[in-house]
Write an enzyme that holds these catalytic residues in place. Structure first.
Site, PDB file in Angstrom:
ATOM      1  N   ILE A 207      -6.640   1.746   4.291  1.00  0.00           N
ATOM      2  CA  ILE A 207      -7.642   0.770   4.716  1.00  0.00           C
ATOM      3  C   ILE A 207      -8.993   1.260   4.208  1.00  0.00           C
ATOM      4  O   ILE A 207      -9.416   2.376   4.550  1.00  0.00           O
ATOM      5  CB  ILE A 207      -7.699   0.628   6.255  1.00  0.00           C
ATOM      6  CG1 ILE A 207      -6.340   0.175   6.816  1.00  0.00           C
ATOM      7  CG2 ILE A 207      -8.802  -0.343   6.671  1.00  0.00           C
ATOM      8  CD1 ILE A 207      -6.281   0.165   8.339  1.00  0.00           C
ATOM      9  N   HIS A 208      -9.657   0.443   3.390  1.00  0.00           N
ATOM     10  CA  HIS A 208     -10.953   0.899   2.881  1.00  0.00           C
ATOM     11  C   HIS A 208     -11.975  -0.222   2.679  1.00  0.00           C
ATOM     12  O   HIS A 208     -13.161   0.043   2.550  1.00  0.00           O
ATOM     13  CB  HIS A 208     -10.771   1.623   1.548  1.00  0.00           C
ATOM     14  CG  HIS A 208     -10.514   0.696   0.401  1.00  0.00           C
ATOM     15  ND1 HIS A 208      -9.268   0.160   0.140  1.00  0.00           N
ATOM     16  CD2 HIS A 208     -11.345   0.185  -0.545  1.00  0.00           C
ATOM     17  CE1 HIS A 208      -9.351  -0.627  -0.914  1.00  0.00           C
ATOM     18  NE2 HIS A 208     -10.595  -0.628  -1.353  1.00  0.00           N
ATOM     19  N   ARG A 209     -11.549  -1.487   2.641  1.00  0.00           N
ATOM     20  CA  ARG A 209     -12.482  -2.559   2.298  1.00  0.00           C
ATOM     21  C   ARG A 209     -13.523  -2.755   3.394  1.00  0.00           C
ATOM     22  O   ARG A 209     -13.225  -2.644   4.587  1.00  0.00           O
ATOM     23  CB  ARG A 209     -11.722  -3.867   2.066  1.00  0.00           C
ATOM     24  CG  ARG A 209     -10.936  -3.884   0.772  1.00  0.00           C
ATOM     25  CD  ARG A 209     -10.372  -5.254   0.480  1.00  0.00           C
ATOM     26  NE  ARG A 209      -9.588  -5.247  -0.747  1.00  0.00           N
ATOM     27  CZ  ARG A 209     -10.087  -5.504  -1.950  1.00  0.00           C
ATOM     28  NH1 ARG A 209     -11.360  -5.806  -2.081  1.00  0.00           N
ATOM     29  NH2 ARG A 209      -9.313  -5.476  -3.015  1.00  0.00           N
TER      30      ARG A 209
END
Length: 352
Positions: A207-209
């Site tokens: 998860i990075h956005r």
């Protein structure tokens, strides 16, 4: 006649991966020569240097060391630095990848100086203008001279926007990269042994956005969703530095997860091939899951890679189940997209 000089602008992990097969194609097949320009968007060793080493990519010819700040600030600083570089060096063409701030800055700087722009992964659309990446894609496509589309759907998106010149469906360079790396990963990576994952069922999560990490309620909901979906299986979580910082600052616990540092490319390929399910908000990882024939749940409300959903390998997290029987995706090509790209670039110069 001197060799034409193509400046290939990269800055983020997905671009390093795509640059691997393209740089090899330039070396083996092209009349032009590629010079890598690294903006510095991803500067952490685990997010940058390891990819150049593992993918055997030539070291950058130019490093701008630009990172941090808002989207506008970062893009503006990159645009200024690339403008100076292109004025000083006068490349014959500029190649950009994907949809990052580095992509848009490279395309704008080149187009304002009347330097040809070549866009790899052109035509992708999420149809969500709240995503910074969507703005980057659209603007880059509309200033590009050659648009290399990974799928027929991407070509159709461009046609709807009136972009029809210089458009080519070449297949997906990520397919090239995965095919070239898969065999090496099996022998070169020991990540499954190091993490004691051999023979253990696990889910791989990233998860990075910003749309997921900047909204703390949404981030908590996504983490809870992954825990529920994992159904007791271990969740291996290579944590992006920004995601880790946000979780620590907000006191968001990662119970049920195995947080690890961002994985190198070969380690990540091994982690994908060994898992039972991928849960991610990464565009590249959605496809890599398919290349390894692993089901994927995309932790977003839309995806650019609609063919992975149509082919039954992917679903959005708010969708209760996979919508189609699983089948192969012919659009992604045969592992020779990079060679087609450099051939089109050479042909374009020969006829321009």
């Amino acid at each position: 006649m001197p060799q034409r000089r193509i400046f290939s602008v990269v800055g983020a992990r997905p671009q390093f991966i795509k640059a691997g097969p393209v740089e090899r194609a330039f070396k083996d097949h092209a009349a032009s020569r590629s010079y890598i320009v690294h903006t510095g968007q991803h500067y952490d060793a685990n997010m940058s240097e390891v990819f150049f080493e593992e993918l055997q990519i030539p070291q950058p010819s130019f490093k701008l060391n630009i990172s941090g700040g808002s989207h506008g600030e970062m893009t503006g600083r990159m645009l200024e630095a690339l403008d100076r570089l292109f004025i000083d060096e006068r490349p014959d063409g500029v190649l950009v990848y994907g949809d990052t701030n580095s992509t848009l800055a490279g395309a704008l700087a080149a187009s304002k100086l009347s330097i040809p722009v070549f866009h790899i992964e052109a035509g992708l659309r999420s149809f969500n203008r709240a995503m910074p990446e969507e703005i980057n894609r659209v603007l880059t496509d509309h200033v590009s001279d050659l648009l290399f589309c990974p799928t027929a759907a991407a070509v159709e998106n461009l046609v709807r926007e009136g972009v029809t010149q210089g458009v080519y469906a070449v297949g997906d360079v990520m397919q090239d990269a995965t095919q070239q790396a898969a065999a090496r990963a099996e022998t070169a990576s020991t990540v499954l042994e190091t993490l004691d994952l051999v023979g253990r069922p696990y889910v791989l999560c990233t998860i990075h956005r910003a749309e997921n990490t900047n909204d703390l309620d949404r981030l908590r909901a996504l983490l809870d969703y992954v825990r529920e979906t994992a159904a007791g299986r271990l969740i291996v979580f290579p944590v992006h530095p920004r995601t880790r910082k946000i979780c620590e600052a907000a006191g968001i616990g990662l119970e049920g997860f195995m947080p690890i540092d961002p994985a190198g490319y070969l380690d990540l390929q091994r982690l994908i091939s060994g898992c039972e399910l991928v849960c991610c908000d990464s565009g590249g990882l959605q496809k890599e899951a398919y290349f390894h024939r692993r089901p994927c749940v995309t932790l977003r409300d839309e995806t650019e890679w609609v063919e992975t959903i149509d082919a039954g390998w992917n679903r959005l997290w708010r969708t209760p189940d996979f919508v189609s029987p699983r089948r192969g995706i012919t659009d992604y090509g045969d592992g020779h997209a990079a060679r087609r790209i450099v051939e089109h670039i050479d042909q374009w110069f020969a006829t321009a």
